[in-house]
Design a protein around this motif. Structure first.
Motif, PDB file in Angstrom:
ATOM      1  N   SER A   1       0.827  -1.197   0.000  1.00  0.00           N
ATOM      2  CA  SER A   1       0.000   0.000   0.000  1.00  0.00           C
ATOM      3  C   SER A   1       0.869   1.257   0.000  1.00  0.00           C
ATOM      4  O   SER A   1       2.038   1.222   0.376  1.00  0.00           O
ATOM      5  CB  SER A   1      -0.930   0.011   1.214  1.00  0.00           C
ATOM      6  N   SER A   2       0.276   2.345  -0.435  1.00  0.00           N
ATOM      7  CA  SER A   2       0.979   3.631  -0.489  1.00  0.00           C
ATOM      8  C   SER A   2       0.233   4.645   0.372  1.00  0.00           C
ATOM      9  O   SER A   2      -0.636   5.367  -0.125  1.00  0.00           O
ATOM     10  CB  SER A   2       1.053   4.140  -1.929  1.00  0.00           C
ATOM     11  N   PRO A   3       0.550   4.691   1.653  1.00  0.00           N
ATOM     12  CA  PRO A   3      -0.149   5.637   2.524  1.00  0.00           C
ATOM     13  C   PRO A   3       0.165   7.075   2.130  1.00  0.00           C
ATOM     14  O   PRO A   3       1.301   7.401   1.814  1.00  0.00           O
ATOM     15  CB  PRO A   3       0.417   5.348   3.907  1.00  0.00           C
ATOM     16  N   GLU A   4      -0.861   7.887   2.127  1.00  0.00           N
ATOM     17  CA  GLU A   4      -0.676   9.301   1.817  1.00  0.00           C
ATOM     18  C   GLU A   4      -0.773  10.114   3.097  1.00  0.00           C
ATOM     19  O   GLU A   4      -1.553   9.808   3.987  1.00  0.00           O
ATOM     20  CB  GLU A   4      -1.721   9.766   0.808  1.00  0.00           C
ATOM     21  N   LEU A   5       0.012  11.147   3.134  1.00  0.00           N
ATOM     22  CA  LEU A   5       0.029  12.034   4.287  1.00  0.00           C
ATOM     23  C   LEU A   5      -1.265  12.844   4.318  1.00  0.00           C
ATOM     24  O   LEU A   5      -1.631  13.474   3.322  1.00  0.00           O
ATOM     25  CB  LEU A   5       1.241  12.974   4.167  1.00  0.00           C
ATOM     26  N   PRO A   6      -2.003  12.809   5.433  1.00  0.00           N
ATOM     27  CA  PRO A   6      -3.246  13.574   5.528  1.00  0.00           C
ATOM     28  C   PRO A   6      -2.978  15.079   5.390  1.00  0.00           C
ATOM     29  O   PRO A   6      -1.891  15.561   5.737  1.00  0.00           O
ATOM     30  CB  PRO A   6      -3.774  13.257   6.924  1.00  0.00           C
ATOM     31  N   PRO A   7      -3.975  15.824   4.900  1.00  0.00           N
ATOM     32  CA  PRO A   7      -3.782  17.270   4.700  1.00  0.00           C
ATOM     33  C   PRO A   7      -3.355  18.016   5.961  1.00  0.00           C
ATOM     34  O   PRO A   7      -2.537  18.931   5.894  1.00  0.00           O
ATOM     35  CB  PRO A   7      -5.154  17.756   4.215  1.00  0.00           C
ATOM     36  N   GLU A   8      -3.881  17.615   7.123  1.00  0.00           N
ATOM     37  CA  GLU A   8      -3.504  18.320   8.355  1.00  0.00           C
ATOM     38  C   GLU A   8      -2.030  18.100   8.685  1.00  0.00           C
ATOM     39  O   GLU A   8      -1.361  18.994   9.206  1.00  0.00           O
ATOM     40  CB  GLU A   8      -4.401  17.940   9.536  1.00  0.00           C
ATOM     41  N   LYS A   9      -1.509  16.918   8.362  1.00  0.00           N
ATOM     42  CA  LYS A   9      -0.072  16.660   8.581  1.00  0.00           C
ATOM     43  C   LYS A   9       0.770  17.427   7.565  1.00  0.00           C
ATOM     44  O   LYS A   9       1.830  17.938   7.893  1.00  0.00           O
ATOM     45  CB  LYS A   9       0.239  15.161   8.466  1.00  0.00           C
ATOM     46  N   GLN A  10       0.280  17.515   6.321  1.00  0.00           N
ATOM     47  CA  GLN A  10       0.984  18.295   5.309  1.00  0.00           C
ATOM     48  C   GLN A  10       1.079  19.755   5.727  1.00  0.00           C
ATOM     49  O   GLN A  10       2.113  20.394   5.558  1.00  0.00           O
ATOM     50  CB  GLN A  10       0.294  18.183   3.953  1.00  0.00           C
ATOM     51  N   LEU A  11       0.001  20.267   6.286  1.00  0.00           N
ATOM     52  CA  LEU A  11      -0.004  21.651   6.745  1.00  0.00           C
ATOM     53  C   LEU A  11       0.964  21.846   7.908  1.00  0.00           C
ATOM     54  O   LEU A  11       1.669  22.853   7.974  1.00  0.00           O
ATOM     55  CB  LEU A  11      -1.425  22.050   7.157  1.00  0.00           C
ATOM     56  N   GLN A  12       1.031  20.857   8.793  1.00  0.00           N
ATOM     57  CA  GLN A  12       1.938  20.931   9.944  1.00  0.00           C
ATOM     58  C   GLN A  12       3.398  21.066   9.516  1.00  0.00           C
ATOM     59  O   GLN A  12       4.162  21.789  10.143  1.00  0.00           O
ATOM     60  CB  GLN A  12       1.823  19.669  10.799  1.00  0.00           C
ATOM     61  N   ILE A  13       3.786  20.344   8.479  1.00  0.00           N
ATOM     62  CA  ILE A  13       5.194  20.328   8.076  1.00  0.00           C
ATOM     63  C   ILE A  13       5.494  21.273   6.920  1.00  0.00           C
ATOM     64  O   ILE A  13       6.621  21.312   6.435  1.00  0.00           O
ATOM     65  CB  ILE A  13       5.664  18.902   7.729  1.00  0.00           C
ATOM     66  N   SER A  14       4.519  22.049   6.486  1.00  0.00           N
ATOM     67  CA  SER A  14       4.701  22.905   5.304  1.00  0.00           C
ATOM     68  C   SER A  14       5.794  23.956   5.488  1.00  0.00           C
ATOM     69  O   SER A  14       6.406  24.380   4.523  1.00  0.00           O
ATOM     70  CB  SER A  14       3.389  23.576   4.921  1.00  0.00           C
ATOM     71  N   LYS A  15       6.068  24.359   6.700  1.00  0.00           N
ATOM     72  CA  LYS A  15       7.079  25.389   6.952  1.00  0.00           C
ATOM     73  C   LYS A  15       8.498  24.812   7.064  1.00  0.00           C
ATOM     74  O   LYS A  15       9.469  25.545   7.114  1.00  0.00           O
ATOM     75  CB  LYS A  15       6.746  26.144   8.238  1.00  0.00           C
ATOM     76  N   GLU A  16       8.600  23.494   7.111  1.00  0.00           N
ATOM     77  CA  GLU A  16       9.898  22.840   7.247  1.00  0.00           C
ATOM     78  C   GLU A  16      10.621  22.797   5.900  1.00  0.00           C
ATOM     79  O   GLU A  16      10.025  23.046   4.865  1.00  0.00           O
ATOM     80  CB  GLU A  16       9.721  21.417   7.791  1.00  0.00           C
ATOM     81  N   SER A  17      11.885  22.423   5.942  1.00  0.00           N
ATOM     82  CA  SER A  17      12.679  22.344   4.712  1.00  0.00           C
ATOM     83  C   SER A  17      12.188  21.182   3.849  1.00  0.00           C
ATOM     84  O   SER A  17      11.509  20.272   4.323  1.00  0.00           O
ATOM     85  CB  SER A  17      14.152  22.132   5.044  1.00  0.00           C
TER      86      SER A  17
END
Length: 143
Positions: A83-99
């Motif tokens: 399977s290919s788990p996708e990162l949920p949108p809330e997690k994507q938003l959490q890490i959006s400011k990171e490198s």
């Protein structure tokens, strides 16, 4: 004629490469382009911690195991492993400011952990379903 074609091709290559060269940003002196081992470890740990849910694989696997036995359990396990788990949108938003490096490592650690949980719950659920099927089969034949 050949020289003009070669010159034209060379000009296209030079002109085409100019935007790429302009997009590359030089790395300041004393700054490594590779993330530090601490940054890598932090991204892996954060991604692993963020992976909290296997997404209902246990229930599906119980049903499949009860209906198809060990073959269905094996198939379900293989599907979970691939399977290919996708990162949920809330997690994507959490890490959006990171490198970018942090995000890539985080997403890989997250996917690896979720895939591991899916495999474990798929196998456990399939075996529970298979055991329930066997118990029902034995109890119904004994009557």
């Amino acid at each position: 004629m050949k020289q003009s074609i070669v010159a034209l091709v060379f000009a296209i290559i030079v002109i085409g490469a100019t935007p790429l060269r302009a997009q590359q940003q030089p790395v300041p002196a004393g700054v490594s382009s590779q993330p530090s081992s601490e940054a890598i470890a932090k991204a892996k740990l954060d991604g692993t911690i963020a992976a909290t849910n296997a997404g209902g694989w246990f229930g599906r696997s119980v049903v499949i195991g009860a209906l198809t036995g060990l073959i269905g359990t094996g198939v379900t396990y293989a599907v979970a492993a691939n399977s290919s788990p996708e990162l949920p949108p809330e997690k994507q938003l959490q890490i959006s400011k990171e490198s970018a490096e942090y995000r890539v490592i985080f997403e890989k650690a997250y996917a690896d952990k979720v895939r591991g949980k899916r495999k474990s719950t798929a196998l456990t659920g399939g075996l529970v379903g298979t055991a329930a099927f066997v118990v029902l089969l034995i109890s119904s034949s004994g009557s």
